[in-house]
Structures are given as C-alpha cells and as structure tokens.
Design a protein around this motif. Sequence first.
Motif, PDB file in Angstrom:
ATOM      1  N   LEU A 110      -7.879  43.546 -15.971  1.00  0.00           N
ATOM      2  CA  LEU A 110      -7.734  44.143 -14.636  1.00  0.00           C
ATOM      3  C   LEU A 110      -7.111  43.144 -13.653  1.00  0.00           C
ATOM      4  CD1 LEU A 110     -11.117  46.109 -14.491  1.00  0.00           C
ATOM      5  CD2 LEU A 110      -8.849  47.016 -14.954  1.00  0.00           C
ATOM      6  N   GLY A 111      -6.477  42.108 -14.182  1.00  0.00           N
ATOM      7  CA  GLY A 111      -5.719  41.194 -13.326  1.00  0.00           C
ATOM      8  C   GLY A 111      -6.452  39.942 -12.899  1.00  0.00           C
ATOM      9  N   GLY A 112      -7.706  39.763 -13.339  1.00  0.00           N
ATOM     10  CA  GLY A 112      -8.468  38.574 -12.937  1.00  0.00           C
ATOM     11  C   GLY A 112      -8.353  37.438 -13.936  1.00  0.00           C
ATOM     12  N   LEU A 113      -9.170  36.393 -13.727  1.00  0.00           N
ATOM     13  CA  LEU A 113      -9.135  35.242 -14.631  1.00  0.00           C
ATOM     14  C   LEU A 113     -10.152  35.381 -15.763  1.00  0.00           C
ATOM     15  CD1 LEU A 113      -8.780  32.267 -12.074  1.00  0.00           C
ATOM     16  CD2 LEU A 113      -6.988  33.519 -13.273  1.00  0.00           C
ATOM     17  N   GLY A 114     -11.031  36.371 -15.665  1.00  0.00           N
ATOM     18  CA  GLY A 114     -11.965  36.649 -16.768  1.00  0.00           C
ATOM     19  C   GLY A 114     -13.028  35.585 -16.984  1.00  0.00           C
ATOM     20  N   ALA A 115     -13.358  34.831 -15.932  1.00  0.00           N
ATOM     21  CA  ALA A 115     -14.336  33.750 -16.111  1.00  0.00           C
ATOM     22  C   ALA A 115     -15.749  34.303 -16.227  1.00  0.00           C
ATOM     23  CB  ALA A 115     -14.276  32.790 -14.925  1.00  0.00           C
ATOM     24  N   GLY A 116     -16.491  33.775 -17.185  1.00  0.00           N
ATOM     25  CA  GLY A 116     -17.904  34.124 -17.325  1.00  0.00           C
ATOM     26  C   GLY A 116     -18.754  33.278 -16.390  1.00  0.00           C
ATOM     27  N   TYR A 117     -20.049  33.419 -16.540  1.00  0.00           N
ATOM     28  CA  TYR A 117     -21.016  32.781 -15.627  1.00  0.00           C
ATOM     29  C   TYR A 117     -20.827  31.260 -15.568  1.00  0.00           C
ATOM     30  CZ  TYR A 117     -25.631  31.934 -13.520  1.00  0.00           C
ATOM     31  OH  TYR A 117     -26.647  31.538 -12.694  1.00  0.00           O
ATOM     32  N   GLN A 118     -20.767  30.625 -16.732  1.00  0.00           N
ATOM     33  CA  GLN A 118     -20.708  29.158 -16.746  1.00  0.00           C
ATOM     34  C   GLN A 118     -19.418  28.644 -16.096  1.00  0.00           C
ATOM     35  OE1 GLN A 118     -19.334  27.025 -20.103  1.00  0.00           O
ATOM     36  NE2 GLN A 118     -21.176  25.729 -20.238  1.00  0.00           N
ATOM     37  N   THR A 119     -18.306  29.272 -16.430  1.00  0.00           N
ATOM     38  CA  THR A 119     -17.026  28.829 -15.869  1.00  0.00           C
ATOM     39  C   THR A 119     -17.025  28.993 -14.358  1.00  0.00           C
ATOM     40  OG1 THR A 119     -15.984  29.634 -17.875  1.00  0.00           O
ATOM     41  CG2 THR A 119     -14.508  29.095 -16.059  1.00  0.00           C
ATOM     42  N   TYR A 120     -17.527  30.158 -13.899  1.00  0.00           N
ATOM     43  CA  TYR A 120     -17.606  30.359 -12.454  1.00  0.00           C
ATOM     44  C   TYR A 120     -18.470  29.268 -11.809  1.00  0.00           C
ATOM     45  CZ  TYR A 120     -19.673  31.472  -8.097  1.00  0.00           C
ATOM     46  OH  TYR A 120     -20.139  31.319  -6.820  1.00  0.00           O
ATOM     47  N   ALA A 121     -19.640  29.001 -12.379  1.00  0.00           N
ATOM     48  CA  ALA A 121     -20.565  28.035 -11.777  1.00  0.00           C
ATOM     49  C   ALA A 121     -19.907  26.653 -11.662  1.00  0.00           C
ATOM     50  CB  ALA A 121     -21.849  27.950 -12.600  1.00  0.00           C
ATOM     51  N   LEU A 122     -19.190  26.250 -12.702  1.00  0.00           N
ATOM     52  CA  LEU A 122     -18.550  24.926 -12.689  1.00  0.00           C
ATOM     53  C   LEU A 122     -17.416  24.883 -11.666  1.00  0.00           C
ATOM     54  CD1 LEU A 122     -18.542  24.303 -16.546  1.00  0.00           C
ATOM     55  CD2 LEU A 122     -19.992  23.192 -14.869  1.00  0.00           C
ATOM     56  N   ALA A 123     -16.678  25.974 -11.533  1.00  0.00           N
ATOM     57  CA  ALA A 123     -15.598  26.030 -10.534  1.00  0.00           C
ATOM     58  C   ALA A 123     -16.186  26.016  -9.123  1.00  0.00           C
ATOM     59  CB  ALA A 123     -14.749  27.287 -10.749  1.00  0.00           C
ATOM     60  N   ALA A 124     -17.288  26.738  -8.936  1.00  0.00           N
ATOM     61  CA  ALA A 124     -17.909  26.806  -7.602  1.00  0.00           C
ATOM     62  C   ALA A 124     -18.463  25.447  -7.196  1.00  0.00           C
ATOM     63  CB  ALA A 124     -19.007  27.864  -7.588  1.00  0.00           C
ATOM     64  N   ALA A 125     -18.979  24.705  -8.158  1.00  0.00           N
ATOM     65  CA  ALA A 125     -19.474  23.355  -7.844  1.00  0.00           C
ATOM     66  C   ALA A 125     -18.320  22.489  -7.339  1.00  0.00           C
ATOM     67  CB  ALA A 125     -20.119  22.737  -9.080  1.00  0.00           C
ATOM     68  N   GLU A 126     -17.144  22.652  -7.947  1.00  0.00           N
ATOM     69  CA  GLU A 126     -15.987  21.854  -7.507  1.00  0.00           C
ATOM     70  C   GLU A 126     -15.556  22.243  -6.089  1.00  0.00           C
ATOM     71  OE1 GLU A 126     -14.952  19.224  -8.831  1.00  0.00           O
ATOM     72  OE2 GLU A 126     -15.191  19.310 -11.009  1.00  0.00           O
ATOM     73  N   ILE A 127     -15.662  23.518  -5.743  1.00  0.00           N
ATOM     74  CA  ILE A 127     -15.327  23.927  -4.368  1.00  0.00           C
ATOM     75  C   ILE A 127     -16.379  23.359  -3.407  1.00  0.00           C
ATOM     76  CG2 ILE A 127     -15.048  25.894  -2.775  1.00  0.00           C
ATOM     77  CD1 ILE A 127     -12.779  25.990  -4.660  1.00  0.00           C
ATOM     78  N   GLY A 128     -17.648  23.442  -3.800  1.00  0.00           N
ATOM     79  CA  GLY A 128     -18.737  22.945  -2.945  1.00  0.00           C
ATOM     80  C   GLY A 128     -18.631  21.452  -2.675  1.00  0.00           C
ATOM     81  N   ARG A 129     -18.022  20.754  -3.570  1.00  0.00           N
ATOM     82  CA  ARG A 129     -17.823  19.308  -3.421  1.00  0.00           C
ATOM     83  C   ARG A 129     -16.962  18.998  -2.194  1.00  0.00           C
ATOM     84  NH1 ARG A 129     -15.046  16.401  -8.662  1.00  0.00           N
ATOM     85  NH2 ARG A 129     -15.424  14.222  -8.096  1.00  0.00           N
TER      86      ARG A 129
END
Length: 428
Positions: free
Chosen positions: A82-101
């Motif tokens: 549907l046009g997204g990156l298809g990230a599951g829970y773990q991938t999202y969490a690791l990416a969000a930690a990098e943004i929070g940094r």
Amino acid sequence: MTIQVQKTATASGEALDAPMFDPAAYRLTDEQADIIARARQLGQSVFAGRAATYDREATFPTENYKDLHRAGLLGISVPKSLGGLGAGYQTYALAAAEIGRYCGATALTWNMHVCSTLWSGPLADDLDMDDDVRAAHERRRAIHYKRIIDDGAIYSQPFSEGGAAAAGGVAFGTEAKPVEGGWLINGKKIFASLAGHADYYGVLCTEVSEGEKASRRNTLYLAVPAKTEGVSVVGDWDPLGMRGTVSRTLLFKDVFVEEDAALMPRGVYFQAAMRWPHMFLTLSPTYMGLAQAAYDFTLKYLRGEVPGMPPVKRRMYPTKQIAVAQMQIKLEQIKGIWFQAVTEARANPTKEQVLRAYAAQYSVMEGANELAALAIRTCGGQSMLKSLPLERIYRDSRCGSLMLPWTAELCLDRIGREALYEPGETDD
Ligand SMILES: Cc1cc2nc3c(=O)[nH]c(=O)nc-3n(C[C@H](O)[C@H](O)[C@H](O)COP(=O)(O)OP(=O)(O)OC[C@H]3O[C@@H](n4cnc5c(N)ncnc54)[C@H](O)[C@@H]3O)c2cc1C
C-alpha cells in the motif's frame, strides 16, 4: 520521493553519529538498517537543528512532519503493497529511538501517528476476526493508509481523559453512540498531543447504545477528521518538557463520524489490550533516544567537541571518567533490556515477557532522566544553558514516567502484583 540513505556526514559537514543499535551486533537485516538509518540521518541533519525553537516556542514541528512524509517515514509501518515501508514493531521502535535522540517532541508525536498504522496493521493481523470482519477492516485501513502516503495526513491518538480509563481501569468516558451510517461522539480528551495539528484524531472511546452500560469490551478506535463540526481544541500548553507536542485538550460535542472512521473493528482494541500488551510499550523508544542523547552529549562535551563551546577538555579528571563509566553502564543496561523487550513484542506473550516489557518501560522512562541528570552534574553549569540541548533533554526525559497506561508507578505496581500472584489467586 525519499531521502538518500547511507551518508557519512550531514549537509553542514558534521560527521553522522553511529547507530544506537549497530545492525551487525544486533542482527538487523539490511532493510531494517536502511529504514533506521533514514530516521537517524533526518534526525541529526535536520530535526536536531530545529528542536530548540519548537521547545522554546512550544510549537508543533510542522516542518519536521513534511520531511517525515518526504522521507517515506509517515508510512513506516504501512504495508509495502500500500505504498509504505512495511516496518514491523521492532524496526519502528529502533527508528523512533533514533528520532528521539535528536528531537523528543517529534519522536513522541510521531509515535501517536505511527500507532494508528501499527495497531491497525501488524497488531490487528495477529488478532482473531471473522473473515468478513477482517475483509472490511482491510478495506477501511487502506483508506487511512492512502491518506497518509498520498497526502501526508497526520493521525494523533487522544486516549487520556484525566480519570481511571487511560490506566485501563474503567471504560473510556468519551462515548460513541451508534447512529445511521456511523457514530455520534461526545467527550473530552486531555493531553491530546498534536491537538490542532493532526488531520485525524484517533480517538479511543466507548460504544454505548441507548440504555446500555459502558464496558471496556466495547472500546472503539475512531479516526475523527480534525475539521469535523463539534470538534474543538481548548486550553493552553506551557509545560515543563515535550513542549513541541502541543498536547492541549480536545472536546467532542455531537461529532458525527462515518463507519469507515474505524481504525479497528468492534472488540478488537479490547482484544489487543489483553493479548498484545507491548502495544503500550511504544511510548518508550522516544525516551530510549533521549537516554542516548544525554550520553552522546556528555562524551562530546568532555572531549571539547560541542560546537560553539570553547575547547576546554575535562576528560583527564578521574571523577569525569567514573561518571562516564557509570553512564555507559546504565545506558547499556537500558539498551539491553529494551532491545529484548521490543524484539519479543507479539500476540500472547509469556508472563516473563510481559514482566520484562514493564521492566523495560520502567528502566527507559526513569533511566533516561537519571542519565540526563548525571550528564548535567558531570558536564557542569555551562552545559545546562539553553543554548545547548542538554537542559531540554533533561526536561523532556522527565515526562516519560508519566505516560499512561504504563507510568513508572503502574509498572512497579504490576510487576510486584503479577510476579507474586497468578491470575485469579487471592490470599483468602
Ligand atoms: C508530554 C505529554 C504528552 C502526552 N501525550 C498524550 C497523547 O498524545 N495522548 C494521550 O492520550 N495522552 C497523552 N499524555 C497523557 C499521559 O499519557 C497521561 O495520561 C497523563 O500524563 C496523566 O496525567 P494525570 O495527571 O491525569 O495522571 P493521573 O491519572 O492523575 O495519575 C497520576 C499518577 O498516578 C498513578 N496512577 C494513575 N492511575 C493509577 C491506578 N489505577 N493505580 C495506581 N496508580 C495510578 C500513575 O503513576 C500516574 O502517573 C501525554 C502526557 C505528556 C506529559
């Protein structure tokens, strides 16, 4: 259009930080590493430079959201089909930690947005539904995802009401009355991050028919278009930390939404809360990033590498070295338990996994602020000036343990009770 990945320096020539979780050491796939790197590069090269202004003015990071859309990250957990990156829970969490940094307020609000796709997506896929209910859900969620991918629509997640509902004790007081073609919503949400800035408010509310008693089993998760008649944003927003979240109060007065507003079918939110408890751990990545940020800052400061600071090195003092050692040990402990918890997020976790999720949430939420406090003590007075990010990291990180339903207090409560009692056990 998406931004480039695998750069080694920001546009201003600053070297890119190493990933918080090295893909080889943490056994991440190349695809995961690419998505997480995309978040880290955007965070460091763009969001870090804007964070002080959003914080000082307590304004929503609108420009960051345009960049998140351009980078494909608004749809991080939307399926690829549907046009997204298809990230599951773990991938999202690791990416969000990098943004929070690099910007706590952006990461925290992005979490509310991404949850609308994570909960209706990978989580819902794990839950029980009849075939026709699932087919209807898949049709509806595609409508929400299309808005995100094509138009950059932003979803929020107003949940808290100031009573016992957000802690999971009773049914939400915000009610949705079934009417022809949809629902009529009435109620109030406090601390509604993205208020006035989201395009859709993903409201948690209780479906109550005339004469019926409210029950948690009948919780609905409805995406209310922000411009619908009867929706208003009230109150001011001038908090200690996480100021860019703009978490003002939302009021709903006879707000009509269509059936397609449902982000989850009837009964599925309740099922998720019972069977997919890690859904409530998604507030922690932001604070994992802030913990890393406090440590990163301390190293740079003591090495005389903070831009704009005189090159006075303090690293030769044993007390500084011991403090850095303590910080590194604490950070590794937090990262270790948190990585394990986000990796084992799934339907029907074991009791041990649930207790570990509470312990991870507690460790991150309390630990991030402890690290920030230690960073200020170690770096000294000049480090807490508002011209530097550390004092913001300190204030932002203080908010983590207040986030319902898994506040630091409630995590302690649950760990103690659930460790000592099996379900149904009493002392009588
Ligand atoms: C920056 C920020 C952004 C936020 N964004 C959002 C958002 O987007 N959406 C949203 O829904 N909410 C959001 N919240 C709200 C947050 O999740 C909490 O709901 C809010 O902080 C609770 O504040 P309160 O004073 O009403 O807490 P109270 O409910 O009064 O609780 C105070 C404390 O008492 C304890 N407590 C509460 N209930 C129980 C219980 N049953 N048993 C034992 N102890 C209990 C908890 O430790 C809690 O911290 C945000 C909060 C902050 C600070």
